[in-house]
Design an enzyme around this catalytic site. Sequence first.
Site, PDB file in Angstrom:
ATOM      1  N   HIS A 165      52.375  32.310  44.238  1.00 36.38           N
ATOM      2  CA  HIS A 165      52.815  31.267  43.312  1.00 36.38           C
ATOM      3  C   HIS A 165      51.635  30.827  42.439  1.00 36.38           C
ATOM      4  O   HIS A 165      50.613  30.351  42.954  1.00 36.38           O
ATOM      5  CB  HIS A 165      53.363  30.063  44.080  1.00 36.38           C
ATOM      6  CG  HIS A 165      54.623  30.363  44.839  1.00 36.38           C
ATOM      7  ND1 HIS A 165      55.802  29.685  44.600  1.00 36.38           N
ATOM      8  CD2 HIS A 165      54.897  31.260  45.820  1.00 36.38           C
ATOM      9  CE1 HIS A 165      56.741  30.151  45.413  1.00 36.38           C
ATOM     10  NE2 HIS A 165      56.215  31.106  46.165  1.00 36.38           N
TER      11      HIS A 165
ATOM     12  N   CYS B  56      58.371  29.343  38.846  1.00 40.49           N
ATOM     13  CA  CYS B  56      58.446  28.097  39.621  1.00 40.49           C
ATOM     14  C   CYS B  56      59.133  27.016  38.786  1.00 40.49           C
ATOM     15  O   CYS B  56      58.725  26.735  37.657  1.00 40.49           O
ATOM     16  CB  CYS B  56      57.035  27.666  40.000  1.00 40.49           C
ATOM     17  SG  CYS B  56      56.916  25.972  40.604  1.00 40.49           S
ATOM     18  N   GLU B  57      60.182  26.416  39.337  1.00 45.70           N
ATOM     19  CA  GLU B  57      60.914  25.409  38.570  1.00 45.70           C
ATOM     20  C   GLU B  57      60.175  24.072  38.488  1.00 45.70           C
ATOM     21  O   GLU B  57      60.561  23.201  37.717  1.00 45.70           O
ATOM     22  CB  GLU B  57      62.304  25.188  39.165  1.00 45.70           C
ATOM     23  CG  GLU B  57      62.341  24.561  40.524  1.00 45.70           C
ATOM     24  CD  GLU B  57      63.759  24.388  41.038  1.00 45.70           C
ATOM     25  OE1 GLU B  57      63.988  23.421  41.775  1.00 45.70           O
ATOM     26  OE2 GLU B  57      64.645  25.201  40.708  1.00 45.70           O
ATOM     27  N   HIS B  58      59.106  23.925  39.267  1.00 44.50           N
ATOM     28  CA  HIS B  58      58.344  22.674  39.229  1.00 44.50           C
ATOM     29  C   HIS B  58      57.319  22.643  38.102  1.00 44.50           C
ATOM     30  O   HIS B  58      57.073  21.597  37.509  1.00 44.50           O
ATOM     31  CB  HIS B  58      57.639  22.448  40.569  1.00 44.50           C
ATOM     32  CG  HIS B  58      58.564  22.367  41.736  1.00 44.50           C
ATOM     33  ND1 HIS B  58      58.302  22.967  42.951  1.00 44.50           N
ATOM     34  CD2 HIS B  58      59.777  21.780  41.864  1.00 44.50           C
ATOM     35  CE1 HIS B  58      59.297  22.733  43.780  1.00 44.50           C
ATOM     36  NE2 HIS B  58      60.206  22.028  43.152  1.00 44.50           N
ATOM     37  N   HIS B  59      56.709  23.814  37.817  1.00 44.58           N
ATOM     38  CA  HIS B  59      55.655  23.855  36.798  1.00 44.58           C
ATOM     39  C   HIS B  59      55.872  24.934  35.731  1.00 44.58           C
ATOM     40  O   HIS B  59      55.063  25.069  34.828  1.00 44.58           O
ATOM     41  CB  HIS B  59      54.294  24.085  37.464  1.00 44.58           C
ATOM     42  CG  HIS B  59      53.886  22.993  38.397  1.00 44.58           C
ATOM     43  ND1 HIS B  59      54.083  23.060  39.767  1.00 44.58           N
ATOM     44  CD2 HIS B  59      53.320  21.789  38.154  1.00 44.58           C
ATOM     45  CE1 HIS B  59      53.645  21.955  40.333  1.00 44.58           C
ATOM     46  NE2 HIS B  59      53.169  21.164  39.390  1.00 44.58           N
TER      47      HIS B  59
ATOM     48  N   GLN C 243      61.329  29.574  46.049  1.00 42.77           N
ATOM     49  CA  GLN C 243      61.460  30.823  46.802  1.00 42.77           C
ATOM     50  C   GLN C 243      62.495  30.726  47.913  1.00 42.77           C
ATOM     51  O   GLN C 243      63.202  31.693  48.201  1.00 42.77           O
ATOM     52  CB  GLN C 243      60.097  31.223  47.369  1.00 42.77           C
ATOM     53  CG  GLN C 243      60.097  32.600  48.024  1.00 42.77           C
ATOM     54  CD  GLN C 243      58.714  33.040  48.436  1.00 42.77           C
ATOM     55  OE1 GLN C 243      57.735  32.748  47.749  1.00 42.77           O
ATOM     56  NE2 GLN C 243      58.612  33.737  49.544  1.00 42.77           N
TER      57      GLN C 243
ATOM     58  N   CYS D 130      51.502  28.314  40.658  1.00 41.47           N
ATOM     59  CA  CYS D 130      51.302  26.862  40.709  1.00 41.47           C
ATOM     60  C   CYS D 130      50.262  26.495  41.768  1.00 41.47           C
ATOM     61  O   CYS D 130      49.703  25.390  41.749  1.00 41.47           O
ATOM     62  CB  CYS D 130      52.616  26.128  40.978  1.00 41.47           C
ATOM     63  SG  CYS D 130      53.475  26.657  42.468  1.00 41.47           S
TER      64      CYS D 130
END
Length: 219
Positions: A180, A111-114, A152, A182
């Site tokens: 995920h 996940c590019e956010h976390h 995704q 996250c």
Amino acid sequence: MNLANLKKHERLITSRLHLDNAKLNEEMDTLKPTEKVMLIEKKFREIMLILGMDLSDDSLKETPLRVAKMYVNELFGGLLPENEPAITLFDNKYQYSEMLIEKNIPVYSCCEHHFVPITGKAHIGYISSGKIIGLSKLNRVVNYFSRRPQVQERLTVQVADYLKNALGTENVAVVINAEHMCIAARGIKDAGCTTYTGSYNGVFLDTERRNQFDLQIKS
């Protein structure tokens, strides 16, 4: 890369942080994988020290290097252009005109956010326009686009667009089901939730054909 060059690249990164992302990325693309490993190792060592970890511990002292190698060569190996898979196509000499489906292709992404894992399965279907692709290449394409910080939705579209271009046809469908971390390991902490995304193109936009594909991947 020697120590002098390492420090040079560190100064370069710091001095370029004010640049827009495109220019900074262009600068970083000139680095060799081994140089990226050395820079990330130093930065991750600093993170661990900030967290209060004892890097003199035998179990931890090599962790910054292990993580750096894992980031560059494994988890985010899809960011290296040289890792793009070589596509093998064959003439459809048997004139096979129905769907070809490969399902349950492993997805290991991040996940590019976390920066925590996304894991799941991809399912791919296509109808030949004269060429067929080596089956293992479908796995390699999924792996290539998965091995980078991702969302995704984009991953699904990237795989579909790549295969449409490689096969010379719009008749491609890609579905991904994934969990995920996250969601499971932080925030709401709900384990067992899965996310579904699909990219249906060409004849797969037809409801009957789409339903046929969905039925096959669920069986």
